[in-house]
Design an enzyme around this catalytic site. Structure first.
Site, PDB file in Angstrom:
ATOM      1  N   ASP A   7     -23.288 -50.506   3.207  1.00  0.00           N
ATOM      2  CA  ASP A   7     -24.912 -50.260   3.282  1.00  0.00           C
ATOM      3  C   ASP A   7     -25.486 -51.515   3.887  1.00  0.00           C
ATOM      4  OD1 ASP A   7     -24.209 -47.879   2.043  1.00  0.00           O
ATOM      5  OD2 ASP A   7     -24.555 -48.863  -0.043  1.00  0.00           O
ATOM      6  N   GLU A   8     -24.694 -52.089   4.767  1.00  0.00           N
ATOM      7  CA  GLU A   8     -25.562 -53.242   5.281  1.00  0.00           C
ATOM      8  C   GLU A   8     -25.445 -53.237   6.918  1.00  0.00           C
ATOM      9  OE1 GLU A   8     -27.097 -55.839   4.096  1.00  0.00           O
ATOM     10  OE2 GLU A   8     -26.321 -55.495   1.908  1.00  0.00           O
TER      11      GLU A   8
END
Length: 285
Positions: free
Chosen positions: A228-229
């Site tokens: 999720d980065e």
């Protein structure tokens, strides 16, 4: 006489003469520019250019690349040219939540999103009926810790076999391995059920509800080894109130997720997204 349609993108150092050289080459090919976008990322000291143009019948991607080769070599440009008339092939991955997949398929059906779905891949059987109803190949790849390497290899084989240009995680609830994310770098898009970087982890809507938030959102980003980065492509929010229940937040959130993912996929397939380190340059239409 039919026209040929192309999109070219360039990433380079911010050198003078790039736009002039590209425009001249297109004119010399008998082309006509229909849209152009450019951005100089000053902190990164990088230049980004997207040009859409039409050309005479018979003009090919190879012709365009050959015409621009001297400029590419002279200025050290990273050039990509695609045939804009050809719908890109995509693979959609889904688990049990099907709202994002259904929205993508609808937008393709009505022509807002130009793409050919080569396959729907899932670790569950739930989406089979959707794929079969649309006449799309369905591939069931159940994942366990023991089978994960084999199933990820099968996914890569499917990408190569179909020629898919993009893998879309339309609420696919499995974490991809670092090796797979590297191999799909820049070619895999995820939808995150939260407005990153807030309320990360499990049950984001429950966290939002408990905190009494007045906005919820969704984030679509490229998949990287850092969960999720990845570089963010598209985000949106929806306003809520104290009267909304946790179930209301889930429903509103799913609608937002579907729209955000579709916009991110459209931008990528239209070559409007260019990477600048960990950030993205997204050219609006």
């Amino acid at each position: 006489m039919s026209e040929m349609s192309f999109i070219l993108t360039i990433t380079s150092d911010p050198l003078p003469g790039i736009i002039a050289a590209v425009s001249t080459a297109i004119v010399d090919l008998g082309g006509n520019i229909t849209e152009t976008n450019q951005h100089w990322d000053r902190p990164a000291n990088r230049f980004f250019l997207r040009v859409a143009f039409v050309g005479p019948e018979g003009l090919t991607v190879e012709d365009v690349e050959e015409a621009l080769a001297p400029t590419v070599d002279k200025l050290g440009l990273d050039l990509k040219v695609v045939d804009a008339a050809r719908p890109p092939k995509i693979i959609a991955m889904v688990s049990k939540f099907d709202h994002a997949l259904l929205h993508l398929l609808y937008q393709i059906r009505v022509g807002w999103l130009r793409a050919e779905v080569a396959a729907v891949v899932s670790n569950h059987e739930d989406a089979r009926r959707i794929a079969e109803h649309e006449g799309i190949r369905f591939v069931h790849l159940p994942v366990t810790p023991e089978t994960k390497p084999k199933q990820e290899a099968a996914l890569l084989d499917l990408v190569e076999e179909t020629g898919a240009e993009l893998v879309i995680l339309a609420r696919y609830m499995q974490v991809l391995s670092d090796d797979l994310t590297r191999k799909l770098s820049g070619r895999a898009i995820n939808i995150h059920h939260s407005f990153l970087p807030a309320f990360k982890g499990a049950n984001p809507y429950k966290q939002a509800y408990q905190r009494g938030v007045k906005l919820i959102g969704a984030t679509s980003h490229y998949v990287t080894a850092d969960l999720d980065e990845g570089p963010i492509i598209e985000q949106d929010v929806a306003r809520i109130s104290h009267a909304d229940t946790g179930e209301d937040l889930v429903a509103i959130g799913r609608d937002t997720e579907s729209r955000v993912l579709a916009r991110a996929v459209k931008s990528h397939l239209e070559r409007r997204v260019l990477l600048s380190d960990h950030r993205t340059v997204v050219f609006a239409k």
